[in-house]
Design a protein around this motif. Structure first.
Motif, PDB file in Angstrom:
ATOM      1  N   LYS A  36      -8.092  22.448 -10.430  1.00 21.06           N
ATOM      2  CA  LYS A  36      -7.516  22.441  -9.083  1.00 21.06           C
ATOM      3  C   LYS A  36      -8.419  21.672  -8.117  1.00 21.06           C
ATOM      4  O   LYS A  36      -7.938  20.905  -7.273  1.00 21.06           O
ATOM      5  CB  LYS A  36      -7.315  23.872  -8.570  1.00 21.06           C
ATOM      6  N   GLU A  37      -9.723  21.885  -8.242  1.00 18.34           N
ATOM      7  CA  GLU A  37     -10.671  21.185  -7.367  1.00 18.34           C
ATOM      8  C   GLU A  37     -10.612  19.674  -7.610  1.00 18.34           C
ATOM      9  O   GLU A  37     -10.585  18.877  -6.671  1.00 18.34           O
ATOM     10  CB  GLU A  37     -12.086  21.709  -7.639  1.00 18.34           C
ATOM     11  N   LEU A  42      -8.680  14.305  -6.044  1.00 19.89           N
ATOM     12  CA  LEU A  42      -7.838  13.143  -6.335  1.00 19.89           C
ATOM     13  C   LEU A  42      -6.772  12.947  -5.252  1.00 19.89           C
ATOM     14  O   LEU A  42      -6.485  11.815  -4.852  1.00 19.89           O
ATOM     15  CB  LEU A  42      -7.178  13.274  -7.706  1.00 19.89           C
ATOM     16  N   GLU A  43      -6.189  14.048  -4.776  1.00 20.88           N
ATOM     17  CA  GLU A  43      -5.189  13.947  -3.709  1.00 20.88           C
ATOM     18  C   GLU A  43      -5.816  13.391  -2.431  1.00 20.88           C
ATOM     19  O   GLU A  43      -5.210  12.571  -1.736  1.00 20.88           O
ATOM     20  CB  GLU A  43      -4.534  15.304  -3.455  1.00 20.88           C
ATOM     21  N   GLU A  44      -7.037  13.828  -2.124  1.00 16.84           N
ATOM     22  CA  GLU A  44      -7.737  13.318  -0.938  1.00 16.84           C
ATOM     23  C   GLU A  44      -8.032  11.827  -1.095  1.00 16.84           C
ATOM     24  O   GLU A  44      -7.844  11.053  -0.162  1.00 16.84           O
ATOM     25  CB  GLU A  44      -9.032  14.106  -0.700  1.00 16.84           C
ATOM     26  N   THR A  49      -6.766   6.193   0.050  1.00 13.84           N
ATOM     27  CA  THR A  49      -6.304   4.908  -0.473  1.00 13.84           C
ATOM     28  C   THR A  49      -5.000   4.493   0.187  1.00 13.84           C
ATOM     29  O   THR A  49      -4.830   3.323   0.564  1.00 13.84           O
ATOM     30  CB  THR A  49      -6.121   4.980  -2.009  1.00 13.84           C
ATOM     31  N   ASP A  50      -4.081   5.447   0.353  1.00 13.02           N
ATOM     32  CA  ASP A  50      -2.816   5.148   1.043  1.00 13.02           C
ATOM     33  C   ASP A  50      -3.074   4.683   2.470  1.00 13.02           C
ATOM     34  O   ASP A  50      -2.420   3.747   2.958  1.00 13.02           O
ATOM     35  CB  ASP A  50      -1.894   6.371   1.050  1.00 13.02           C
ATOM     36  N   GLN A  51      -4.042   5.306   3.146  1.00 17.22           N
ATOM     37  CA  GLN A  51      -4.382   4.902   4.514  1.00 17.22           C
ATOM     38  C   GLN A  51      -4.963   3.493   4.529  1.00 17.22           C
ATOM     39  O   GLN A  51      -4.635   2.681   5.391  1.00 17.22           O
ATOM     40  CB  GLN A  51      -5.371   5.895   5.142  1.00 17.22           C
ATOM     41  N   LYS A  52      -5.821   3.199   3.546  1.00 19.48           N
ATOM     42  CA  LYS A  52      -6.387   1.852   3.454  1.00 19.48           C
ATOM     43  C   LYS A  52      -5.284   0.829   3.212  1.00 19.48           C
ATOM     44  O   LYS A  52      -5.295  -0.248   3.812  1.00 19.48           O
ATOM     45  CB  LYS A  52      -7.426   1.778   2.333  1.00 19.48           C
TER      46      LYS A  52
END
Length: 127
Positions: A36-37, A42-44, A49-52
């Motif tokens: 989970k961690e 990975l989600e963060e 990456t999506d923001q970049k």
């Protein structure tokens, strides 16, 4: 007595089995927590990456817009240069024509001056 030994032996084995189940469950729970961690990490990273990607897309759009404006300016400058070159050519032709007219005028003035001089000389000789 034999029964008691058997009973104690069975009880001991059950206890060991239960304890090892708890250890396995705890180890599995730890693996689930670790997973989970990692998933959260990975989600963060995906969000970052999506923001970049979004930032880069925005930069690309801005640069494309600026490039379009520069292309328009270049066309305007090119048109202005073409017009200036045309005007320069026209002025050069006009200057060349004016020089020709000036030379003709000088020749005419020389001829007229000679004729006047000759007339004066003749006039002075006659009188």
């Amino acid at each position: 007595m034999k029964r008691m030994k058997k009973y104690l032996l069975i009880l001991g084995l059950c206890t060991i089995s239960i304890l090892s189940s708890f250890t396995t469950v705890h180890a599995t729970e730890q693996k689930i927590e670790d997973t989970k961690e990692k998933l959260n990490d990975l989600e963060e990273k995906k969000k970052q990456t999506d923001q970049k990607v979004a930032d880069l897309q925005s930069t690309k759009e801005n640069l494309s817009e600026e490039l379009g404006e520069m292309d328009e300016e270049l066309v305007e400058i090119s048109t202005s240069l073409t017009n200036l070159e045309k005007k320069i050519t026209e002025k050069q032709s006009s200057i060349a024509e004016t020089k020709k007219q000036l030379e003709k005028a000088k020749e005419k003035a020389k001829a007229e001056t000679r004729q006047r001089f000759i007339h004066r000389v003749i006039h002075n000789l006659i009188h």
